[in-house]
Design a protein around this motif. Structure first.
Motif, PDB file in Angstrom:
ATOM      1  N   ALA A  24      37.633  19.578 -31.450  1.00 23.94           N
ATOM      2  CA  ALA A  24      38.530  20.526 -32.105  1.00 23.94           C
ATOM      3  C   ALA A  24      38.671  21.804 -31.286  1.00 23.94           C
ATOM      4  O   ALA A  24      39.746  22.412 -31.242  1.00 23.94           O
ATOM      5  N   SER A  42      44.312  18.827 -33.104  1.00 27.49           N
ATOM      6  CA  SER A  42      43.335  19.683 -33.787  1.00 27.49           C
ATOM      7  C   SER A  42      43.276  19.370 -35.273  1.00 27.49           C
ATOM      8  O   SER A  42      42.194  19.384 -35.879  1.00 27.49           O
ATOM      9  N   SER A  73      41.346  21.186 -28.741  1.00 29.75           N
ATOM     10  CA  SER A  73      42.697  21.175 -29.297  1.00 29.75           C
ATOM     11  C   SER A  73      43.174  22.581 -29.639  1.00 29.75           C
ATOM     12  O   SER A  73      44.324  22.943 -29.360  1.00 29.75           O
TER      13      SER A  73
END
Length: 441
Positions: A177, A302, A180
């Motif tokens: 994450a 994400s 992203s």
């Protein structure tokens, strides 16, 4: 594995997330600047007879020789793109050399010491960029950065140190994450900062200076907040010495995991690098439109990593990601509308959100506490080797035989990766047990 108190795990995860986000945002500043940055050096160093023997002139001469080998003419507007790709490949190949060394050093001296040493190299790299009024200094910056960057693999090793089998997949997704989020906002921020001129001799000094500030802040934060997590460097290891841990039984060989990582990134990175060429040829996209396309990919990735990937077993995430990549290759060889381009981009976002984080998780299950840094470093090394070679090989096929043939070859390669993933890889007992526990609750 050594038990980690929930409060300690939560605190270390926060440190990993904040520091890695700062690092990756700083890293992505330069990505949209490559064309203008390299154009600046070309205009200032290439042209006059006295400058014809400069390092940059020699490199551009080699690229022109490479271009002339193809039957299909390559527009001169791609000279800078090719040079940026060559520098990107150089960075990845240097990472392939450095990653195993950094990983083994972290197993021997501890994650914290290795990470702080890596940060020192990053500071030197970005400082060289701040002072890069010529191409030689900028190239030195990229070389130092390629040899010292170890934040991602060390963050992965730290995450496995503090996670048990039940939480490892979600922890790895947290690292994904960070990628992203950084790739969604970092390039746009870097482009904005490049419009603020502070040093005439280096028009990109503002972006470089802010990048340096982020890296210094990250280093200070790590020095203050990050504890050592390597079990044999913490006090908890002494309590385990009386009971010798059982020998690790591996489900997947590291050779197979490394092969999958190398093969996947060989084709995936080649396709990534070819996108600006393809979108220009088909839709006459400019850099801003390509930026929006990549921003869309980062945003979708994400969202998937924050809400979906972290809840799935690692082998399942790899299988989904490779399948989505295969669909993307098939579509990109045949698309003729912007809508179909964004549909393929959605598949690419799914791939970005799953495959690498899933392979990292699987590899961590196959390594004992004392070898985890080294094994993850070798996994990253093979991936970076694929990332370094992919753009060169894929774009060669693209210009030699055309878009349809290039993406068909890429689809065939990803099909081979899919066969390895579906037929060769198996779920480690820990990840299967995690799923079973969730179902019984």
């Amino acid at each position: 594995m050594t038990a980690v108190e929930p409060s300690t795990r939560k605190r270390v995860l926060k440190v990993i997330f904040v520091s890695l986000l700062l690092d990756l945002i700083s890293f992505t500043f330069i990505l949209p600047l490559f064309p203008k940055l390299l154009e600046f050096y070309r205009n200032s160093e290439v042209g006059s007879e006295s400058q014809s023997t400069s390092l940059l002139a020699q490199i551009l001469g080699g690229l022109n020789t490479y271009k002339s080998a193809f039957a299909k003419p390559i527009d001169s507007r791609y000279d800078i793109v090719l040079l940026g790709g060559a520098l990107g490949s150089l960075f990845s190949l240097l990472q392939a050399i450095a990653s195993p060394v950094i990983g083994r050093l972290s197993d021997k001296y501890g994650r914290r010491a290795a990470l702080l040493a890596s940060m020192a190299g990053n500071i030197i790299s970005v400082l060289l960029w701040v002072m890069a009024v010529d191409f030689r200094t900028f190239l030195a910056s990229r070389i130092v950065g390629g040899l010292s960057e170890g934040n991602v693999q060390l963050a992965t090793a730290i995450a496995t140190d503090i996670s048990d089998e039940n939480s490892r997949g979600s922890t790895m997704a947290l690292i994904g994450a960070c990628f992203s989020i950084a790739f969604t906002f970092g390039p746009a921020l870097g482009a904005y900062l490049s419009s603020i001129a502070t040093v005439a001799a280096n028009p990109f000094a503002t972006a470089a200076g802010v990048s340096l500030t982020l890296i210094v802040v990250e280093t200070i934060y790590l020095y203050i907040a990050l504890p050592e997590t390597l079990p044999n460097k913490t006090g908890k290891q002494s309590a385990k010495k009386a009971a010798k841990p059982a020998a690790l039984v591996r489900t997947n060989s590291h050779f197979l995991l490394n092969l999958v990582h190398f093969s996947f990134l060989l084709f995936f990175s080649g396709m990534e690098f070819s996108l600006p060429f393809m979108t220009y040829d088909l839709f006459q996209y400019n850099s801003a439109q390509n930026g929006r396309l990549l921003g869309y990919v980062g945003l979708v990735a994400s969202i998937l990593q924050g809400g979906v990937t972290r809840r799935m077993a690692p082998l399942l995430t790899v299988r989904i990601g490779v399948s989505a990549c295969l669909l993307a290759f098939i579509m990109l060889g045949r698309i003729d509308t912007v809508g179909s381009l964004y549909l393929a981009a959605t598949c690419l976002a799914t791939t970005s959100a799953t495959v690498v984080s899933g392979l990292n998780t699987l590899s961590s299950f196959e390594a004992s506490e004392g070898e985890r840094g080294g094994k993850l470093g070798i996994l990253r090394s093979w991936g970076q080797l694929g990332r370094g070679l992919g753009p060169i090989l894929f774009t060669s096929v693209y210009w030699w035989a055309g878009r349809e043939v290039a993406y068909t070859v890429g689809a065939s390669g990803i099909l081979g990766v899919a066969l390895l993933v579906f037929a060769g890889l198996k779920s480690p007992p820990g990840s299967v047990k995690s799923k079973a526990k969730k179902e019984t609750k």
